[in-house]
Design a protein around this motif. Structure first.
Motif, PDB file in Angstrom:
ATOM      1  N   ARG A  58       0.623  -1.302  -0.087  1.00  0.00           N
ATOM      2  CA  ARG A  58       0.331   0.476   0.188  1.00  0.00           C
ATOM      3  C   ARG A  58       1.182   1.346  -0.525  1.00  0.00           C
ATOM      4  O   ARG A  58       0.716   2.209  -0.554  1.00  0.00           O
ATOM      5  N   ARG A 123      -2.371   6.683  -5.206  1.00  0.00           N
ATOM      6  CA  ARG A 123      -1.996   4.905  -4.216  1.00  0.00           C
ATOM      7  C   ARG A 123      -3.661   4.872  -3.891  1.00  0.00           C
ATOM      8  O   ARG A 123      -4.409   3.959  -3.187  1.00  0.00           O
ATOM      9  N   CYS A 124      -4.801   5.755  -5.097  1.00  0.00           N
ATOM     10  CA  CYS A 124      -6.424   4.942  -4.662  1.00  0.00           C
ATOM     11  C   CYS A 124      -6.630   6.064  -5.836  1.00  0.00           C
ATOM     12  O   CYS A 124      -5.742   6.168  -7.112  1.00  0.00           O
ATOM     13  N   THR A 146     -10.525   2.322  -2.547  1.00  0.00           N
ATOM     14  CA  THR A 146      -9.003   2.813  -1.874  1.00  0.00           C
ATOM     15  C   THR A 146      -8.663   0.865  -1.809  1.00  0.00           C
ATOM     16  O   THR A 146      -9.242   0.163  -1.240  1.00  0.00           O
ATOM     17  N   PRO A 147      -7.096  -0.009  -1.354  1.00  0.00           N
ATOM     18  CA  PRO A 147      -7.488  -0.830  -1.199  1.00  0.00           C
ATOM     19  C   PRO A 147      -7.778  -1.627  -0.091  1.00  0.00           C
ATOM     20  O   PRO A 147      -7.212  -0.746   1.187  1.00  0.00           O
ATOM     21  N   ARG A 149      -7.611  -3.435   3.610  1.00  0.00           N
ATOM     22  CA  ARG A 149      -6.467  -4.244   4.676  1.00  0.00           C
ATOM     23  C   ARG A 149      -6.353  -5.364   4.851  1.00  0.00           C
ATOM     24  O   ARG A 149      -7.067  -5.699   6.082  1.00  0.00           O
ATOM     25  N   GLY A 176      -2.564  -3.279  -4.180  1.00  0.00           N
ATOM     26  CA  GLY A 176      -1.590  -3.210  -2.661  1.00  0.00           C
ATOM     27  C   GLY A 176      -2.501  -4.067  -2.139  1.00  0.00           C
ATOM     28  O   GLY A 176      -2.255  -3.547  -1.111  1.00  0.00           O
ATOM     29  N   HIS A 499     -10.427  -3.225  -3.377  1.00  0.00           N
ATOM     30  CA  HIS A 499     -10.068  -1.710  -3.237  1.00  0.00           C
ATOM     31  C   HIS A 499     -12.315  -2.163  -2.621  1.00  0.00           C
ATOM     32  O   HIS A 499     -13.075  -2.486  -2.660  1.00  0.00           O
TER      33      HIS A 499
END
Length: 519
Positions: A58, A123-124, A146-147, A149, A176, A499
């Motif tokens: 990430r 990154r997004c 967003t990736p 987690r 990511g 995502h």
């Protein structure tokens, strides 16, 4: 004792503590290697992937992760010959069929490397345009991706140990998200070797890519709310996954690709000798014989107008009769083996079941094996069945025989044909053949809702189309209903699964800074 392959988890190579399960050459019957995952600390491995691998991935941009995919591709290309040797020995495939798996996987990896580079130093990803929330445009809502987690767990099928790995891992790693792949035991050797070559090259951060060979016991138990799982295999196993507490109670996101009774449809008006008819026959035979019919996208049901039942049976049988079956090491062989004895028995049982409602138009038993012992080799010749009453032959619409078997079925008119195709209850792909663009388009739209992909072949693309059963990374792979309801690939759409979508409500200045280039 043959070699016991190691698992790569928690950033290090580890062997299971058991004797392992043997992998065999399906033609020669010799033991090749063993796999085992007994005694692995799965909880620690999953935590390591989430905390170490996920955080490191990430921290990178899409372009940086794409560069890693490109580097992995170069490593895999350098070891390509070794992969072909493993495929011949463990999967029993001829060179052209091995290419579908090996080169198909590498092509998919390269496609996502290029796609990721185009996403740039972000990154997004933004999802649509910003929308004002009131009269004043200063305060708006912007959806972002967003990736997640978590970790991506892949439980893969035996028929594509290379492509099955990279078609899932490429978009996950680009997104990511760290990957833990559990290949099907029967053909785990190729997957393990590919992961080993990439890991040994030191391309990805520790914890980004892991492989567990052997039993899948306990893997689902490790999944947490932000993890995802993607499964390819039987509907029965898919049902077990969907009912697991990780999915039901912890809302783990799941993607399923399951059984699929795919079809090929020849439209009225294209008679024997026409370009569309010849393309239809050629593609049916190719899909029956490539990888010995062991493809989730292979043609299982073949629909023709009633008047063409006999001519189609004759034309398809004639081409099937030229297929040489046996040892893939022999240059004259065009179709190799089924993957193991269990699959051979399953195909024989499925064929016997279908024959209770269908006649044999071309008997695979008539094919003498080339350079292979029938007592040892898991080889079976291609068999074309036929049923004059397509409505009454209900088993044909419900049963997927995972081998070189298809059934020819006649239809009265287009309404009847479309209804018969839909009796597959949702499939990965259908292909339609004809020469009338308007009729082809109408049929494609009528069948689109029950198929993940509609492959339309007309004479003008006869030399250009990519094939009924070839899954291209630019197009969606998956299907509704009995096919599992999943979606993979489709270009950038594949990244959505890895995502999380969220709405950021803020001033226009804040929203403009969401995709500021990474420092």
């Amino acid at each position: 004792m043959t070699e016991l392959l190691s698992n790569f988890i928690a950033g290090r190579w580890q062997q299971g503590s058991g004797a392992g399960t043997a992998l065999f050459d399906p033609v020669l019957g010799t033991e090749l290697v063993r796999v085992d995952a007994t005694g692995l600390d799965l909880a620690a491995g999953f935590d390591f992937a989430r905390e170490q691998g996920g955080a490191a991935l990430r921290a990178l941009t899409y372009r940086q992760r794409a560069a890693m995919l490109s580097a992995a591709l170069k490593v895999l290309q350098a070891n390509r010959d070794a992969y072909y040797e493993i495929a011949t020995a463990n999967s029993g495939t001829v060179k052209n069929d091995s290419a579908v798996d090996i080169d198909g996987g590498l092509f998919t990896l390269g496609t996502y490397a290029k796609l990721g580079d185009a996403l740039g130093d972000q990154r997004c990803m933004l999802d649509g345009d910003a929308a004002r929330l009131g009269k004043d445009p200063l305060f708006q809502s912007q959806h972002v991706l967003t990736p997640t987690r978590g970790v991506a767990l892949f439980i893969n099928a035996f028929n594509f140990p290379s492509w099955g790995l990279w078609e899932k891992a490429a978009p996950a790693l680009l997104s990511g998200v760290p990957v833990i792949v559990k290949p099907a035991t029967a053909t785990a050797w190729l997957t393990q070797r590919m992961v080993k070559d990439v890991v040994d090259a030191g391309i990805f951060p520790a914890g980004a890519l892991s492989v567990i060979c052997g039993s899948s016991a306990g893997l689902m138990d490790q999944l947490q709310p932000f993890d995802v799982v993607s499964f390819t295999g039987s509907a029965e196993t898919a049902a077990v996954i969907r009912s697991h507490p990780a999915v039901v109670q912890r809302s783990v996101r799941v993607n399923i690709e399951a059984d699929s009774v795919n079809s090929a449809l020849l439209l009225p008006g294209d008679v024997p000798g026409s370009a569309a008819f010849d393309l239809f026959v050629k593609e049916v035979v190719r899909e029956m014989t490539v990888k010995s019919g062991q493809k989730c996208t292979a043609i299982r049901r073949v629909f023709v107008p009633e008047a063409l039942y006999a001519p189609a049976a004759e034309a398809i049988s004639a081409r099937l009769g030229k297929t040489t079956v046996g040892n893939p090491r022999n240059e004259s062989v065009r179709m190799g083996a089924l993957v193991n004895r269990a699959q051979l028995n399953a195909v024989r049982e499925g064929l016997a079941l279908l024959r209770t409602q269908a006649e044999v138009l071309h008997d695979g038993a008539a094919h003498a094996l080339v350079d292979a012992d029938p007592a040892l080799a898991c080889c079976v010749g291609p068999t074309l069945l036929g049923a004059h009453d397509a409505d009454a032959a209900h088993l044909v619409h419900d049963t997927e025989v995972f081998g070189p078997v298809a059934t020819l079925l006649p239809y009265r008119d287009m309404a009847h044909a479309l209804a018969l195709v839909r009796r597959g209850q949702g499939s990965l792909v259908t292909s339609i053949y004809g020469s009338d663009p308007a009729a082809l388009a109408a049929a494609a739209l009528e069948l689109a809702d029950s198929h993940g992909r509609v492959h339309v072949i007309s004479p003008d693309v006869g030399a250009l189309h990519t094939g009924h059963g070839n899954v291209m990374p630019q197009s969606l792979h998956g299907g509704p209903g009995r096919a599992g309801g999943g979606e993979e690939l489709g270009g950038a759409r594949a990244l959505n699964f890895y995502h999380r979508r969220s709405a950021v409500q803020a001033s226009t200045a804040v929203l403009a800074a969401l995709q500021a280039p990474a420092a």
